[in-house]
Scaffold this active site. Structure first.
Site, mmCIF file in Angstrom:
data_model
loop_
_atom_site.group_PDB
_atom_site.id
_atom_site.type_symbol
_atom_site.label_atom_id
_atom_site.label_comp_id
_atom_site.label_asym_id
_atom_site.label_seq_id
_atom_site.Cartn_x
_atom_site.Cartn_y
_atom_site.Cartn_z
ATOM 1 N N ARG A 24 0.814 -1.225 0.000
ATOM 2 C CA ARG A 24 0.000 0.000 0.000
ATOM 3 C C ARG A 24 0.844 1.270 0.000
ATOM 4 O O ARG A 24 0.312 2.353 -0.279
ATOM 5 C CB ARG A 24 -0.950 -0.011 1.207
ATOM 6 C CG ARG A 24 -2.098 -0.994 1.040
ATOM 7 C CD ARG A 24 -3.013 -0.997 2.248
ATOM 8 N NE ARG A 24 -2.380 -1.622 3.402
ATOM 9 C CZ ARG A 24 -2.963 -1.753 4.585
ATOM 10 N NH1 ARG A 24 -4.174 -1.279 4.776
ATOM 11 N NH2 ARG A 24 -2.334 -2.346 5.586
ATOM 12 N N GLN A 25 2.130 1.144 0.290
ATOM 13 C CA GLN A 25 3.006 2.316 0.238
ATOM 14 C C GLN A 25 3.732 2.338 -1.104
ATOM 15 O O GLN A 25 4.956 2.241 -1.184
ATOM 16 C CB GLN A 25 3.995 2.276 1.405
ATOM 17 C CG GLN A 25 3.313 2.383 2.763
ATOM 18 C CD GLN A 25 4.299 2.347 3.907
ATOM 19 O OE1 GLN A 25 5.455 2.007 3.737
ATOM 20 N NE2 GLN A 25 3.844 2.698 5.100
ATOM 21 N N HIS A 58 -1.669 -5.197 -3.981
ATOM 22 C CA HIS A 58 -2.606 -4.087 -3.829
ATOM 23 C C HIS A 58 -2.683 -3.252 -5.102
ATOM 24 O O HIS A 58 -3.749 -2.723 -5.437
ATOM 25 C CB HIS A 58 -2.175 -3.217 -2.646
ATOM 26 C CG HIS A 58 -3.154 -2.139 -2.304
ATOM 27 N ND1 HIS A 58 -4.420 -2.408 -1.810
ATOM 28 C CD2 HIS A 58 -3.068 -0.790 -2.388
ATOM 29 C CE1 HIS A 58 -5.060 -1.272 -1.605
ATOM 30 N NE2 HIS A 58 -4.267 -0.277 -1.937
ATOM 31 N N ASP A 97 -14.915 0.084 -3.092
ATOM 32 C CA ASP A 97 -14.501 1.403 -3.579
ATOM 33 C C ASP A 97 -14.346 1.327 -5.090
ATOM 34 O O ASP A 97 -14.430 0.248 -5.692
ATOM 35 C CB ASP A 97 -13.200 1.874 -2.917
ATOM 36 C CG ASP A 97 -12.101 0.829 -2.978
ATOM 37 O OD1 ASP A 97 -11.987 0.142 -4.019
ATOM 38 O OD2 ASP A 97 -11.359 0.682 -1.991
ATOM 39 N N LYS A 120 -17.089 5.495 -1.375
ATOM 40 C CA LYS A 120 -16.506 5.621 -0.034
ATOM 41 C C LYS A 120 -15.738 6.930 0.078
ATOM 42 O O LYS A 120 -14.962 7.268 -0.810
ATOM 43 C CB LYS A 120 -15.581 4.440 0.238
ATOM 44 C CG LYS A 120 -14.888 4.474 1.577
ATOM 45 C CD LYS A 120 -13.883 3.339 1.692
ATOM 46 C CE LYS A 120 -12.738 3.535 0.729
ATOM 47 N NZ LYS A 120 -11.703 2.493 0.876
ATOM 48 N N ASP A 146 -12.422 -7.788 -1.643
ATOM 49 C CA ASP A 146 -11.311 -6.848 -1.512
ATOM 50 C C ASP A 146 -10.023 -7.644 -1.407
ATOM 51 O O ASP A 146 -10.045 -8.868 -1.205
ATOM 52 C CB ASP A 146 -11.503 -5.960 -0.278
ATOM 53 C CG ASP A 146 -10.831 -4.606 -0.445
ATOM 54 O OD1 ASP A 146 -10.085 -4.425 -1.421
ATOM 55 O OD2 ASP A 146 -11.061 -3.728 0.421
ATOM 56 N N THR A 151 -8.048 -2.871 9.429
ATOM 57 C CA THR A 151 -8.812 -2.575 10.632
ATOM 58 C C THR A 151 -10.292 -2.883 10.464
ATOM 59 O O THR A 151 -11.062 -2.738 11.417
ATOM 60 C CB THR A 151 -8.645 -1.098 11.011
ATOM 61 O OG1 THR A 151 -9.091 -0.277 9.915
ATOM 62 C CG2 THR A 151 -7.181 -0.781 11.302
ATOM 63 N N ALA A 152 -10.701 -3.274 9.251
ATOM 64 C CA ALA A 152 -12.073 -3.706 8.938
ATOM 65 C C ALA A 152 -13.086 -2.566 8.960
ATOM 66 O O ALA A 152 -14.295 -2.826 8.902
ATOM 67 C CB ALA A 152 -12.524 -4.827 9.865
ATOM 68 N N GLY A 153 -12.635 -1.332 9.011
ATOM 69 C CA GLY A 153 -13.571 -0.213 9.006
ATOM 70 C C GLY A 153 -14.339 -0.126 7.696
ATOM 71 O O GLY A 153 -15.572 0.019 7.685
#
Length: 306
Positions: A24-25, A58, A97, A120, A146, A151-153
């Site tokens: 992700r970075q 990702h 998303d 989102k 996904d 964190t599952a938010g």
């Protein structure tokens, strides 16, 4: 480990990394922040890795960070075969998303389902808010797909939005179950029937004990890649043997060349006659058809192709 293998004179080193942790970075999102995905790629190359195998990156562009072969595998075949086709044929596949639409479309096509997208808006890091749902979910079973659940938010907000819009059943399907921080608390409180994950990341004891968690193994997928790699190495060795045999044969073959030779009279001066030249290296393009099947195990070479 890689350095030990290199110092032991390993012929080649393949790093199998199911979950590429810094995926992700992959770009700078703020001043003075690192691009860690590129840094890890350079570390692997410097250590002596010759090839990298990863599952569901990702971002597909991460393979451009590597100057060595990078094999990108998809967990979708394992997820479909072991669970989704049995329980979710015809379901609505939901992308959490806009960036995951392509992945959701691929699942939807193979499950004969429809597609929905969640708009989102993220106000703070690791926090998200669902604003709108694009697609018909009322009275239907929905599967949110996904690549990573951290964190599952995002996943839990999406599940609540689908439930509030009339979905009869909501499940999640994720490749990499990072499940950090309050992830399990949120999953237990969310209207999720089950969370289907792979074993690319070891699950905590609580995640393994949760009745909502369904784990699908990707070990057969990785084993198949290893088997295909061995077959490719064997094929490459065989091709080298064939080329050596061809070179050896070519040294004893005369070179067939075209020369324009007058045969007689002005009207025949442009006719061509085949003549034998001096032996040279074997050249596929110089011959219309050369049958060497009897010499090298039944192979037939024609017009420069094999």
């Amino acid at each position: 480990m890689v350095d030990a293998l290199r110092r032991a004179s390993a012929g080649s080193i393949t790093a199998v990394i199911p979950y590429y942790g810094y995926a992700r970075q992959d770009r700078k999102v703020a001043p003075r922040t690192p691009i860690s995905a590129k840094l890890v790629a350079r570390l692997l190359e410097s250590a002596g890795v010759n090839r990298v195998v990863a599952v569901d990156r990702h971002a597909g562009q991460i393979q451009g960070f590597f100057n060595i072969p990078f094999d990108h595998l998809y967990a979708m075949p394992a997820l479909l075969q072991d669970h989704l086709r049995e329980h979710y044929m015809g379901a609505v596949i939901v992308s959490p998303d806009a960036g995951g639409v392509e992945r959701a479309r691929a699942f939807s096509k193979r499950l004969d389902g429809t597609l929905a997208i969640i708009d989102k808006r993220r106000d703070q890091p690791n926090q998200s808010e669902v604003m709108n749902i694009v697609g018909d979910v009322e009275g239907k079973a929905c599967v949110i797909v996904d690549d990573i659940i951290d964190t599952a938010g995002t996943m839990c907000n999406a599940a609540r939005a689908l439930h509030n819009n009339g979905a009869s059943r909501v499940s999640a399907c994720v490749t990499h179950p990072v499940l950090s921080g309050p992830a399990m608390d949120r999953i237990d409180a969310a209207p999720l029937d089950e969370v289907i994950v792979t074993n690319s990341v070891p699950l905590s004891d609580r995640a393994q004990a949760s009745p909502k968690t369904k784990v699908v193994s990707i070990a057969p997928l990785l084993a198949e890649v290893g088997r295909l790699g061995d077959e490719l190495k064997a094929s490459d060795a065989r091709l080298k043997d064939i080329q050596a045999e061809l070179d050896e044969l070519a040294m004893g073959m005369p070179n067939l060349a075209h020369e324009s030779v007058p045969v007689g009279g002005d009207e025949d001066s442009n006719r061509e006659e085949l003549r034998w030249g001096e032996p040279t290296a074997f050249d596929f393009e110089a011959r219309d058809h050369v049958d060497l099947g009897a010499c090298i195990g039944g192979l037939d070479f024609e017009a420069g192709t094999m």
